[in-house]
Design a protein around this motif. Structure first.
Motif, PDB file in Angstrom:
ATOM      1  N   GLN A  26       1.693  -1.948 -11.505  1.00 46.75           N
ATOM      2  CA  GLN A  26       0.761  -2.086 -10.383  1.00 46.75           C
ATOM      3  C   GLN A  26      -0.655  -1.620 -10.720  1.00 46.75           C
ATOM      4  O   GLN A  26      -1.610  -2.031 -10.057  1.00 46.75           O
ATOM      5  N   THR A  27      -0.787  -0.755 -11.716  1.00 45.37           N
ATOM      6  CA  THR A  27      -2.096  -0.160 -12.013  1.00 45.37           C
ATOM      7  C   THR A  27      -2.723  -0.711 -13.293  1.00 45.37           C
ATOM      8  O   THR A  27      -3.647  -0.105 -13.847  1.00 45.37           O
ATOM      9  N   GLN A  28      -2.239  -1.840 -13.759  1.00 42.56           N
ATOM     10  CA  GLN A  28      -2.775  -2.408 -14.994  1.00 42.56           C
ATOM     11  C   GLN A  28      -4.223  -2.870 -14.846  1.00 42.56           C
ATOM     12  O   GLN A  28      -5.014  -2.768 -15.780  1.00 42.56           O
ATOM     13  N   ASP A  29      -4.565  -3.384 -13.683  1.00 42.94           N
ATOM     14  CA  ASP A  29      -5.925  -3.874 -13.438  1.00 42.94           C
ATOM     15  C   ASP A  29      -6.797  -2.710 -12.982  1.00 42.94           C
ATOM     16  O   ASP A  29      -6.692  -2.243 -11.851  1.00 42.94           O
ATOM     17  N   GLU A  30      -7.664  -2.249 -13.859  1.00 39.49           N
ATOM     18  CA  GLU A  30      -8.477  -1.068 -13.566  1.00 39.49           C
ATOM     19  C   GLU A  30      -9.481  -1.297 -12.439  1.00 39.49           C
ATOM     20  O   GLU A  30      -9.967  -0.343 -11.831  1.00 39.49           O
ATOM     21  N   SER A  31      -9.784  -2.555 -12.153  1.00 45.40           N
ATOM     22  CA  SER A  31     -10.771  -2.851 -11.109  1.00 45.40           C
ATOM     23  C   SER A  31     -10.121  -3.171  -9.764  1.00 45.40           C
ATOM     24  O   SER A  31     -10.818  -3.508  -8.806  1.00 45.40           O
ATOM     25  N   SER A  32      -8.799  -3.061  -9.689  1.00 44.52           N
ATOM     26  CA  SER A  32      -8.088  -3.529  -8.491  1.00 44.52           C
ATOM     27  C   SER A  32      -8.476  -2.774  -7.229  1.00 44.52           C
ATOM     28  O   SER A  32      -8.538  -3.357  -6.143  1.00 44.52           O
ATOM     29  N   ILE A  33      -8.753  -1.484  -7.337  1.00 37.24           N
ATOM     30  CA  ILE A  33      -9.108  -0.709  -6.145  1.00 37.24           C
ATOM     31  C   ILE A  33     -10.556  -0.954  -5.748  1.00 37.24           C
ATOM     32  O   ILE A  33     -10.868  -1.179  -4.571  1.00 37.24           O
ATOM     33  N   ASP A  34     -11.443  -0.946  -6.730  1.00 33.21           N
ATOM     34  CA  ASP A  34     -12.862  -1.146  -6.422  1.00 33.21           C
ATOM     35  C   ASP A  34     -13.137  -2.551  -5.884  1.00 33.21           C
ATOM     36  O   ASP A  34     -14.048  -2.744  -5.069  1.00 33.21           O
ATOM     37  N   SER A  35     -12.356  -3.531  -6.332  1.00 30.80           N
ATOM     38  CA  SER A  35     -12.568  -4.903  -5.864  1.00 30.80           C
ATOM     39  C   SER A  35     -11.953  -5.142  -4.489  1.00 30.80           C
ATOM     40  O   SER A  35     -12.256  -6.135  -3.828  1.00 30.80           O
ATOM     41  N   ASN A  36     -11.093  -4.230  -4.058  1.00 29.65           N
ATOM     42  CA  ASN A  36     -10.455  -4.347  -2.743  1.00 29.65           C
ATOM     43  C   ASN A  36     -10.341  -2.949  -2.140  1.00 29.65           C
ATOM     44  O   ASN A  36      -9.249  -2.408  -2.000  1.00 29.65           O
ATOM     45  N   PRO A  37     -11.473  -2.341  -1.812  1.00 26.24           N
ATOM     46  CA  PRO A  37     -11.473  -0.936  -1.384  1.00 26.24           C
ATOM     47  C   PRO A  37     -10.647  -0.705  -0.121  1.00 26.24           C
ATOM     48  O   PRO A  37     -10.687  -1.511   0.811  1.00 26.24           O
ATOM     49  N   PRO A  38      -9.885   0.379  -0.109  1.00 23.73           N
ATOM     50  CA  PRO A  38      -9.052   0.682   1.060  1.00 23.73           C
ATOM     51  C   PRO A  38      -9.894   1.246   2.203  1.00 23.73           C
ATOM     52  O   PRO A  38     -11.015   1.720   1.993  1.00 23.73           O
ATOM     53  N   SER A  39      -9.320   1.209   3.379  1.00 26.26           N
ATOM     54  CA  SER A  39      -9.997   1.803   4.532  1.00 26.26           C
ATOM     55  C   SER A  39      -9.929   3.324   4.439  1.00 26.26           C
ATOM     56  O   SER A  39      -9.137   3.883   3.674  1.00 26.26           O
ATOM     57  N   GLU A  40     -10.743   3.985   5.228  1.00 28.22           N
ATOM     58  CA  GLU A  40     -10.710   5.447   5.253  1.00 28.22           C
ATOM     59  C   GLU A  40      -9.350   5.951   5.721  1.00 28.22           C
ATOM     60  O   GLU A  40      -8.846   6.959   5.226  1.00 28.22           O
ATOM     61  N   GLU A  41      -8.756   5.238   6.678  1.00 35.53           N
ATOM     62  CA  GLU A  41      -7.456   5.652   7.197  1.00 35.53           C
ATOM     63  C   GLU A  41      -6.378   5.525   6.125  1.00 35.53           C
ATOM     64  O   GLU A  41      -5.528   6.408   5.971  1.00 35.53           O
ATOM     65  N   GLU A  42      -6.410   4.424   5.381  1.00 37.90           N
ATOM     66  CA  GLU A  42      -5.427   4.255   4.309  1.00 37.90           C
ATOM     67  C   GLU A  42      -5.602   5.340   3.251  1.00 37.90           C
ATOM     68  O   GLU A  42      -4.618   5.909   2.765  1.00 37.90           O
ATOM     69  N   THR A  43      -6.832   5.638   2.911  1.00 34.17           N
ATOM     70  CA  THR A  43      -7.099   6.682   1.924  1.00 34.17           C
ATOM     71  C   THR A  43      -6.576   8.027   2.410  1.00 34.17           C
ATOM     72  O   THR A  43      -5.972   8.792   1.644  1.00 34.17           O
ATOM     73  N   ARG A  44      -6.793   8.305   3.688  1.00 38.32           N
ATOM     74  CA  ARG A  44      -6.317   9.570   4.258  1.00 38.32           C
ATOM     75  C   ARG A  44      -4.796   9.660   4.208  1.00 38.32           C
ATOM     76  O   ARG A  44      -4.235  10.694   3.827  1.00 38.32           O
ATOM     77  N   VAL A  45      -4.122   8.576   4.570  1.00 36.30           N
ATOM     78  CA  VAL A  45      -2.659   8.565   4.572  1.00 36.30           C
ATOM     79  C   VAL A  45      -2.115   8.725   3.153  1.00 36.30           C
ATOM     80  O   VAL A  45      -1.183   9.498   2.906  1.00 36.30           O
ATOM     81  N   MET A  46      -2.715   8.009   2.204  1.00 36.22           N
ATOM     82  CA  MET A  46      -2.243   8.101   0.819  1.00 36.22           C
ATOM     83  C   MET A  46      -2.495   9.491   0.235  1.00 36.22           C
ATOM     84  O   MET A  46      -1.682  10.010  -0.528  1.00 36.22           O
ATOM     85  N   ARG A  47      -3.615  10.089   0.618  1.00 40.39           N
ATOM     86  CA  ARG A  47      -3.897  11.443   0.134  1.00 40.39           C
ATOM     87  C   ARG A  47      -2.814  12.412   0.616  1.00 40.39           C
ATOM     88  O   ARG A  47      -2.338  13.264  -0.145  1.00 40.39           O
ATOM     89  N   ALA A  48      -2.417  12.272   1.865  1.00 41.94           N
ATOM     90  CA  ALA A  48      -1.385  13.150   2.422  1.00 41.94           C
ATOM     91  C   ALA A  48      -0.045  12.930   1.726  1.00 41.94           C
ATOM     92  O   ALA A  48       0.683  13.890   1.429  1.00 41.94           O
ATOM     93  N   LYS A  49       0.287  11.679   1.446  1.00 36.78           N
ATOM     94  CA  LYS A  49       1.572  11.376   0.804  1.00 36.78           C
ATOM     95  C   LYS A  49       1.609  11.902  -0.630  1.00 36.78           C
ATOM     96  O   LYS A  49       2.610  12.492  -1.063  1.00 36.78           O
ATOM     97  N   TRP A  50       0.534  11.689  -1.370  1.00 40.59           N
ATOM     98  CA  TRP A  50       0.503  12.184  -2.746  1.00 40.59           C
ATOM     99  C   TRP A  50       0.454  13.711  -2.790  1.00 40.59           C
ATOM    100  O   TRP A  50       1.022  14.328  -3.696  1.00 40.59           O
TER     101      TRP A  50
END
Length: 237
Positions: free
Chosen positions: A189-213
């Protein structure tokens, strides 16, 4: 009142399932360590009469420690992976590019996959060495004692210990396969180094993922260190 909608994950990634990692530690603590110690104590009673049997098991415990350390290295890499992923989330919160931290997450996931493969091989060695030791020790003691003696690995209690260890080895192998699959999935899933920057997550998604990690990291932090202590106790009780 409107129903709260679940957060849809786009370019970010969920942490691995904690359960197989923590279960490996639990098995080592509650099955491997006490049962191997029970076998050791049983052989200690005959060391003065037949030191060869105890020495065989001494050598085997050294090998088992080394192989179990390879297993706990998997948990170490899982902890490192969580630390690496937190840098992606930190970069997002600061509005910075994520290519570099994502690259290191990919490397970490790949390393975890390889380490899991080595750990599965280690479990196979663990089984082979234990079975060989039981066979050799039993043959040695059979020349000294009557069958059924409490000092023999063929006593009811000791046979039960060996059976529990062998069953737990199989369980650990399956758990390591699960760990391997999760590392492999994240590596893909992380092979494409530009995958996040080309499809930036919402602030809410970032917050949820931060809590899970963060939950994953808090739960697995330092477990591998205790695992190495368990491995040491197998050789040096």
């Amino acid at each position: 009142m409107a129903t709260q909608q679940p957060v849809i994950c786009t370019s970010l990634h969920l942490p691995p399932d904690l359960r197989p990692f923590l279960r490996i530690h639990e098995i080592s603590l509650t099955v491997f360590l006490p049962n191997l110690d029970r076998l050791r104590l049983s052989l200690e009673t005959s060391r003065n009469i037949d030191p060869e049997a105890a020495e065989i098991f001494d050598d085997t415990r050294k090998i088992l420690r080394e192989e179990l350390e390879k297993v706990f290295k998997v948990l170490d890499l899982a902890q490192q992976l969580a630390e690496q992923y937190s840098k992606i989330l930190e970069a997002l919160s600061e509005g910075k590019p994520t290519q570099r931290p994502l690259y290191y997450v990919n490397l970490g996931a790949y390393a975890g996959r390889q380490c899991s493969e080595k750990a599965m091989k280690a479990m196979s060695v663990f089984r082979r060495e234990l079975e060989s030791a039981v066979s050799r020790v039993t043959a040695t003691l059979n020349t000294k004692y009557k069958k059924g003696s409490k000092t023999m690995l063929t006593s009811i209690e000791n046979t039960k210990s060996v059976s529990e260890i062998l069953s737990a080895i199989d369980d650990c192998y399956e758990l390591l396969q699960q760990c391997h699959n999760q590392f492999a999935q994240l590596a893909t899933q992380t092979q494409d180094e530009s995958s996040i920057d080309s499809n930036p997550p919402s602030e809410e998604e970032t917050r949820v993922m931060r809590a899970k990690w963060q939950t994953f990291f808090d739960s697995i932090r330092g477990v591998w260190v205790h695992g190495f202590k368990i491995a040491d106790e197998i050789q040096y009780p």
